[in-house]
Design a protein around this motif. Structure first.
Motif, PDB file in Angstrom:
ATOM      1  N   UNK A  89      38.128  35.561  -0.723  1.00 47.93           N
ATOM      2  CA  UNK A  89      39.001  36.187   0.274  1.00 47.93           C
ATOM      3  C   UNK A  89      40.403  35.572   0.281  1.00 47.93           C
ATOM      4  N   UNK A  90      40.518  34.327  -0.137  1.00 49.13           N
ATOM      5  CA  UNK A  90      41.835  33.720  -0.252  1.00 49.13           C
ATOM      6  C   UNK A  90      42.189  32.764   0.875  1.00 49.13           C
ATOM      7  N   UNK A  91      43.488  32.516   1.004  1.00 47.28           N
ATOM      8  CA  UNK A  91      44.017  31.528   1.948  1.00 47.28           C
ATOM      9  C   UNK A  91      44.534  32.206   3.212  1.00 47.28           C
ATOM     10  N   UNK A  92      44.381  31.497   4.327  1.00 42.85           N
ATOM     11  CA  UNK A  92      44.877  32.014   5.605  1.00 42.85           C
ATOM     12  C   UNK A  92      45.276  30.844   6.507  1.00 42.85           C
ATOM     13  N   UNK A  93      46.112  31.148   7.493  1.00 44.18           N
ATOM     14  CA  UNK A  93      46.564  30.133   8.458  1.00 44.18           C
ATOM     15  C   UNK A  93      45.406  29.777   9.377  1.00 44.18           C
ATOM     16  N   UNK A  94      45.123  28.473   9.484  1.00 44.43           N
ATOM     17  CA  UNK A  94      43.954  28.023  10.245  1.00 44.43           C
ATOM     18  C   UNK A  94      44.314  27.340  11.557  1.00 44.43           C
ATOM     19  N   UNK A  95      45.563  26.918  11.697  1.00 46.24           N
ATOM     20  CA  UNK A  95      45.925  26.180  12.906  1.00 46.24           C
ATOM     21  C   UNK A  95      47.403  26.352  13.203  1.00 46.24           C
ATOM     22  N   UNK A  96      47.755  26.342  14.481  1.00 42.01           N
ATOM     23  CA  UNK A  96      49.162  26.369  14.881  1.00 42.01           C
ATOM     24  C   UNK A  96      49.618  25.006  15.391  1.00 42.01           C
ATOM     25  N   UNK A  97      48.821  23.969  15.093  1.00 42.47           N
ATOM     26  CA  UNK A  97      49.175  22.615  15.493  1.00 42.47           C
ATOM     27  C   UNK A  97      50.252  22.068  14.564  1.00 42.47           C
ATOM     28  N   UNK A  98      51.314  21.529  15.139  1.00 44.03           N
ATOM     29  CA  UNK A  98      52.382  20.900  14.358  1.00 44.03           C
ATOM     30  C   UNK A  98      52.112  19.397  14.299  1.00 44.03           C
ATOM     31  N   UNK A  99      52.244  18.835  13.118  1.00 45.42           N
ATOM     32  CA  UNK A  99      52.049  17.396  12.948  1.00 45.42           C
ATOM     33  C   UNK A  99      53.394  16.716  12.718  1.00 45.42           C
ATOM     34  N   UNK A 100      53.619  15.620  13.454  1.00 44.12           N
ATOM     35  CA  UNK A 100      54.874  14.876  13.376  1.00 44.12           C
ATOM     36  C   UNK A 100      54.562  13.429  13.031  1.00 44.12           C
ATOM     37  N   UNK A 101      55.359  12.851  12.140  1.00 40.89           N
ATOM     38  CA  UNK A 101      55.197  11.447  11.794  1.00 40.89           C
ATOM     39  C   UNK A 101      56.287  10.635  12.467  1.00 40.89           C
ATOM     40  N   UNK A 102      55.892   9.628  13.239  1.00 38.16           N
ATOM     41  CA  UNK A 102      56.814   8.707  13.895  1.00 38.16           C
ATOM     42  C   UNK A 102      56.653   7.344  13.235  1.00 38.16           C
TER      43      UNK A 102
END
Length: 345
Positions: A89-102
């Motif tokens: 079926x392929x690739x799809x967006x799994x999360x709307x969480x943004x990750x930030x590195x501090x």
């Protein structure tokens, strides 16, 4: 020669809200351009959970990209839990969480203030990973190299080492915010800094009358500190401009507190030594000797009868950094330095 080699190739993903370009002449690797574009589109809600992405083969065939490039980009996005794949079926967006590195230099009480103001300002859709480089260039390189392409934004405290600019160049400018110290900064960088020079000098001018209670001012700048040296330059300028007798003490092992002397110190470790010697020699801080500590912490107003501090607002730095993440806008400004007067001076 392929005609696409010298111009951006527009790649239209299977979403009406999302297009991006691959710049074949950019110094940013092509796989990272894909990763950055997907992360940004998710962060700005142009891609939503469940939205499909092109197959590896489709991107390779239609847009002159190698299979390794596309597969690496999708692998990085999968490792970060941004996308998922289903066989056949392929690739799809799994999360709307943004990750930030501090990335901070060291863990200290005032850095905790910065961290909590940064984290508390961000919404529940942002995850913050925190790393400390401890002024170690190998540690710094490992942190940055292992993080490339895995985060939406990078908030980083740099330090004085010749290799730092090259390491930072691996992060695209719009995704990078430099914190605290203007060192190795380019005109195009986003930043939130404190001013260790002129603003420090102006803060000292505001308490000139308090220093006049004492015969001399000694700046405690121990051998183990990483505090910017420009503070010493502006301290000397202040003392010369206002005719103060002064010394700069760099050996923490030979410190002997003297009556009728005011001390400025960049190390909380030496604050303890100062108070211990005051007790031993019956010297009253704020009367017999003075003390001005660099960087406020929640406890300094309670130590002894209160420690006078020269400080920036670390809560405000954290909020400004968080706004860079949430607003996705150009950020360039300094947080003022001030002196909070308490009984020790």
């Amino acid at each position: 020669m392929n005609p696409n080699q010298n111009r951006p190739v527009w790649i239209c993903f299977m979403s009406d809200n999302f297009t991006f370009s691959i710049d074949h002449e950019s110094g940013v690797p092509k796989y990272q351009q894909i990763v950055n574009a997907v992360n940004e589109a998710v962060a700005k809600n142009r891609l939503e959970i469940g939205d499909p992405l092109p197959s590896v083969n489709a991107l390779c065939k239609n847009y002159n990209l190698s299979r390794d490039t596309v597969f690496k980009a999708y692998s990085v996005l999968k490792e970060s839990n941004v996308i998922e794949s289903v066989p056949n079926k392929g690739y799809y967006v799994a999360s709307n969480i943004k990750k930030v590195l501090l990335v901070l230099d060291t863990f200290k009480a005032y850095k905790e203030v910065l961290y909590h103001s940064f984290k508390n300002y961000l919404g529940d859709d942002v995850i913050t990973d925190v790393q400390f480089h401890h002024y170690n260039i190998d540690n710094f390189k490992t942190i940055i190299n292992n993080s490339i392409g895995k985060y939406y934004k990078y908030i980083i405290m740099g330090f004085d080492h010749i290799d730092v600019p090259d390491v930072l160049s691996k992060i695209t400018n719009e995704n990078l915010l430099l914190l605290d110290w203007n060192i190795h900064t380019k005109k195009t960088n986003n930043y939130v800094f404190q001013d260790f020079g002129k603003s420090f000098y102006n803060a000292l001018i505001g308490v000139t009358d308090l220093f006049k209670k004492y015969k001399a001012i000694h700046f405690l700048y121990p051998e183990y500190t990483n505090h910017p040296i420009e503070t010493i330059t502006y301290f000397e300028k202040f003392c010369n401009d206002f005719d103060f007798d002064y010394q700069i003490k760099t050996d923490s092992n030979t410190l002997k507190i003297k009556s009728e002397t005011a001390y400025i110190c960049v190390s909380d470790r030496m604050l303890g030594t100062f108070l211990e010697q005051c007790k031993t020699h019956n010297l009253e801080p704020g009367v017999d000797v003075g003390f001005l500590s660099y960087n406020d912490t929640p406890m300094k107003k309670f130590i002894y009868k209160g420690i006078t501090v020269v400080t920036t607002d670390f809560h405000e730095i954290g909020v400004a950094a968080a706004k860079f993440v949430t607003n996705n806008s150009i950020t360039k400004f300094y947080i003022p330095t001030k002196i909070i007067i308490r009984d020790s001076l």
